[in-house]
Design an enzyme around this catalytic site. Structure first.
Site, PDB file in Angstrom:
ATOM      1  N   CYS A 149      43.796  31.921  38.525  1.00 36.49           N
ATOM      2  CA  CYS A 149      43.839  32.476  37.137  1.00 36.49           C
ATOM      3  C   CYS A 149      43.249  31.503  36.287  1.00 36.49           C
ATOM      4  O   CYS A 149      43.906  30.124  36.169  1.00 36.49           O
ATOM      5  CB  CYS A 149      45.086  32.829  36.915  1.00 36.49           C
ATOM      6  SG  CYS A 149      45.176  33.440  35.110  1.00 36.49           S
ATOM      7  N   LYS A 164      49.338  44.301  38.722  1.00 33.06           N
ATOM      8  CA  LYS A 164      49.444  43.211  37.732  1.00 33.06           C
ATOM      9  C   LYS A 164      50.093  41.998  38.153  1.00 33.06           C
ATOM     10  O   LYS A 164      51.080  42.040  38.884  1.00 33.06           O
ATOM     11  CB  LYS A 164      49.994  43.659  36.400  1.00 33.06           C
ATOM     12  CG  LYS A 164      50.335  42.679  35.463  1.00 33.06           C
ATOM     13  CD  LYS A 164      48.728  42.580  34.590  1.00 33.06           C
ATOM     14  CE  LYS A 164      48.857  41.260  33.739  1.00 33.06           C
ATOM     15  NZ  LYS A 164      47.669  40.572  33.605  1.00 33.06           N
ATOM     16  N   LEU A 182      48.549  35.876  32.287  1.00 36.03           N
ATOM     17  CA  LEU A 182      49.430  36.514  33.150  1.00 36.03           C
ATOM     18  C   LEU A 182      50.814  36.935  32.280  1.00 36.03           C
ATOM     19  O   LEU A 182      51.837  37.003  33.108  1.00 36.03           O
ATOM     20  CB  LEU A 182      49.964  35.434  33.957  1.00 36.03           C
ATOM     21  CG  LEU A 182      48.738  34.920  35.047  1.00 36.03           C
ATOM     22  CD1 LEU A 182      49.431  33.597  35.862  1.00 36.03           C
ATOM     23  CD2 LEU A 182      48.469  35.989  36.141  1.00 36.03           C
ATOM     24  N   ALA A 231      41.494  36.295  28.035  1.00 36.52           N
ATOM     25  CA  ALA A 231      42.844  35.329  28.192  1.00 36.52           C
ATOM     26  C   ALA A 231      44.104  36.009  27.986  1.00 36.52           C
ATOM     27  O   ALA A 231      44.853  35.524  27.111  1.00 36.52           O
ATOM     28  CB  ALA A 231      42.496  34.445  27.071  1.00 36.52           C
ATOM     29  N   GLY A 264      33.944  42.060  41.611  1.00 39.27           N
ATOM     30  CA  GLY A 264      33.005  41.054  40.515  1.00 39.27           C
ATOM     31  C   GLY A 264      32.195  42.193  39.966  1.00 39.27           C
ATOM     32  O   GLY A 264      30.816  42.100  40.578  1.00 39.27           O
ATOM     33  N   GLY A 265      32.330  42.999  38.867  1.00 40.98           N
ATOM     34  CA  GLY A 265      31.508  43.625  38.418  1.00 40.98           C
ATOM     35  C   GLY A 265      31.043  44.963  38.946  1.00 40.98           C
ATOM     36  O   GLY A 265      29.871  45.651  38.517  1.00 40.98           O
ATOM     37  N   LYS A 288      43.138  35.131  46.776  1.00 43.36           N
ATOM     38  CA  LYS A 288      42.114  35.531  45.662  1.00 43.36           C
ATOM     39  C   LYS A 288      41.586  34.164  45.223  1.00 43.36           C
ATOM     40  O   LYS A 288      42.177  33.395  44.575  1.00 43.36           O
ATOM     41  CB  LYS A 288      42.583  36.261  44.522  1.00 43.36           C
ATOM     42  CG  LYS A 288      41.605  37.071  43.712  1.00 43.36           C
ATOM     43  CD  LYS A 288      42.242  37.769  42.579  1.00 43.36           C
ATOM     44  CE  LYS A 288      41.400  38.569  41.749  1.00 43.36           C
ATOM     45  NZ  LYS A 288      41.861  39.359  40.775  1.00 43.36           N
TER      46      LYS A 288
END
Lengths: 259, 293
Positions: free
Chosen positions: B120, B35, B63, B60, B233-234, B155
């Site tokens: 983010c 995380k 963080l 949303a 991504g997915g 990232k």
């Protein structure tokens, strides 16, 4: 309790206008241990509208038949799709999840008031049964908009006294659960509650005023159900806490509700 | 940094790993990325933080984490025991925050790499401000590079005009690899209530619906840079993962799919092995960029 991913079979279903009872059976092995107030994450189907699992509370566990009962109100794409499952459908679930209701530890018989509103009555059946088995005295105070919201009453009454109310007066006392005369009588030792938030807030306020121990079960929108995504947080006196992992059951003293 | 297989779990979708140990053996994974961690504790955004969308979800979270010192004292002793690579996703509001956080993670022997989150979308100064311009990304990657001497993965945000340019800027500033994509900025409205479904109005879109966009961006970035690209991504299956490898990724991350099937990451590992066997591929690395056009 270890969480499992299980494939169950829809063995039986019963439908009401707005609600469906799904009895999911484990054909190969006994169901894992689970406690009242816990829930499961149900995989609905692969359709775009039901991408995520749906959290559903344990309505009842029939260990002999290896059955897990879900009481589902048809409100959205996921619950409507579940209501349309034909019997024999394979249903993938993650189970059991969350922190259960806290059971009385005392050996003395406690009078427990189980307050449910609408589909929030669902988890109270298994809770009532376990309380009864442990020698306590459950009293169910169940509320709905009208008589058709009050279902499974023959099941509930096996485990305790029933106090009913409806907003339109079509069954039981007319009004909200907090208007019911049972709350004017002797205070229960404990209150367990599940239902729409305004109802739970009102019940929590009653409990706070009377100094009665009270737990409520929340249903914040969640994605994972296992404490990973941090989407379902409730603001508590200890900060944000995941409803899926540190709830769904909270003591009212943990919450920052205006009560 | 070497991985036992090319499958990692994406930050923010896998907790600290322990949330998944009832379902899988973590040692079957190439690695996990824990995380997003910040210098100071963060409570995150107000509820509601999530909205389901067609074949995906918006989040949303903002963080939420207990800060790097808590991680070092209470989480690291546990995750350092895992028999897989453990990476820490590092986020911040200022360059100094990133630097200070990276320095604290560097001191941890069993953490071979950080993933620098400059993308983010869910906090006001949550990094995305850095990740949407070449100057911004160069400033934060360059500053962290000076103090962080292990593998530095960056990232990337998809919310940019040319992700290849951003990736090149990260490479020039000293990144050892780039991972992409972070979530796409999106929005959902409850028409009945005339209200946004997220407390922050906008949020990050993830899940199967973003895969074609992610795949395109991985392909563009892999052509542009000389450092390894980690695709995400997915990704929900081994086939999805292999598509990313063919597009130029050296490894992949599984994100939102973990929420739907907590055992999916290991299924992807096994599925890639099966694919390699069926296609008589000795080293999975030979799939990277093997797309034939």
């Amino acid at each position: 309790m270890v969480k499992r991913i299980l494939d169950l079979r829809l063995a039986e279903k019963r439908e009401w206008p707005q609600t469906v009872l799904l009895k999911l059976r484990s054909d190969v092995e006994p169901l894992p241990e689970a406690a009242p107030g816990q829930f499961l994450q149900v995989r609905v189907d692969q359709s775009p509208a039901t991408y995520l699992r749906r959290p559903v509370s344990i309505h009842f566990i029939d260990r002999e038949r290896r059955e897990l009962w879900l009481l589902v109100r048809k409100v959205g794409a996921g619950t409507r799709a579940m209501a349309e499952w034909p019997v024999q459908t394979r249903v993938n679930v993650i189970f059991p999840l969350g922190r259960p209701y806290t059971l009385p530890q005392s050996s003395t018989r406690e009078r427990c008031l189980l307050v449910g509103g609408g589909i929030g009555t669902a988890p109270l059946l298994y809770l009532g049964r376990v309380l009864r088995q442990q020698g306590h005295q459950p009293v169910f105070l169940l509320g709905g908009r009208s008589a058709e919201d009050l279902i499974q009453l023959n099941e509930f009454e096996q485990y305790g006294e029933l106090c009913l109310c409806t907003e339109d007066g079509s069954a039981g006392t007319k009004g909200l659960v907090t208007d019911h005369p049972v709350l004017q009588g002797p205070s229960p030792d404990r209150i367990y509650c599940c239902g729409p938030k305004p109802m739970m807030v009102a019940v929590a306020r009653y409990a706070r005023q009377k100094g009665i121990w009270c737990e409520v079960s929340l249903e914040n929108t969640m994605a994972c159900g296992i404490g990973a995504c941090l989407c379902c947080v409730e603001d508590t006196v200890e900060g944000h806490r995941c409803v899926c992992q540190e709830g769904p059951v909270f003591n009212i003293n943990q919450l920052k509700w205006q009560i | 940094m070497s991985l036992k297989n090319p499958v990692l779990t994406a930050s923010g979708t896998f907790g600290y790993g322990r949330e998944y140990t009832d379902f899988i053996d973590l040692s079957d994974l190439g690695g996990i990325i824990v995380k997003g961690t910040t210098l100071h504790p963060r409570e995150g955004n107000a509820y509601p933080r999530m909205a389901e969308t067609p074949s995906g979800m918006l989040n949303a979270v903002g963080l939420q984490n207990k800060g790097v010192d808590y991680f070092v004292a209470h989480i690291y002793p546990e995750v350092s025991q895992y028999d897989t690579q453990v990476l820490v996703n590092v986020s911040g509001s200022t360059v100094d925050d990133y630097v200070a956080c990276a320095e604290k993670i560097q001191a941890l022997d069993r953490i071979p790499a950080i993933e620098l989150n400059v993308s983010c979308p869910n906090v006001k100064q949550g990094g995305m401000a850095f990740g949407v311009s070449c100057e911004g990304i160069a400033s934060v990657v360059g500053a962290v590079r000076k103090v962080y001497h292990k593998h530095l993965m960056v990232k990337l945000s998809p919310n940019v005009t040319s992700i290849a340019d951003i990736a090149l800027a990260a490479e020039d500033a000293g990144a050892d690899s780039v991972s992409l994509i972070n979530t796409l900025l999106g929005m959902s409205i409850d028409a009945e209530k005339r209200r946004p479904r997220l407390s922050t109005v906008t949020g990050g879109l993830s899940g199967a619906c973003v895969k074609p966009v992610a795949l395109r961006m991985v392909w563009q970035v892999a052509k542009a840079v000389n450092i390894p690209v980690v695709g995400l991504g997915g990704i929900s299956s081994a086939t999805d993962a292999i598509e990313f490898l063919l597009a130029g990724a050296s490894a992949v991350q599984i994100g939102t799919a973990n929420f739907i099937d907590p055992a999916v990451s290991v299924k992807v590992v096994r599925g890639i092995e099966d694919y390699c066997e069926r296609h008589h591929i000795g080293a999975v690395s030979s799939l990277t960029g093997a797309l034939e056009i």
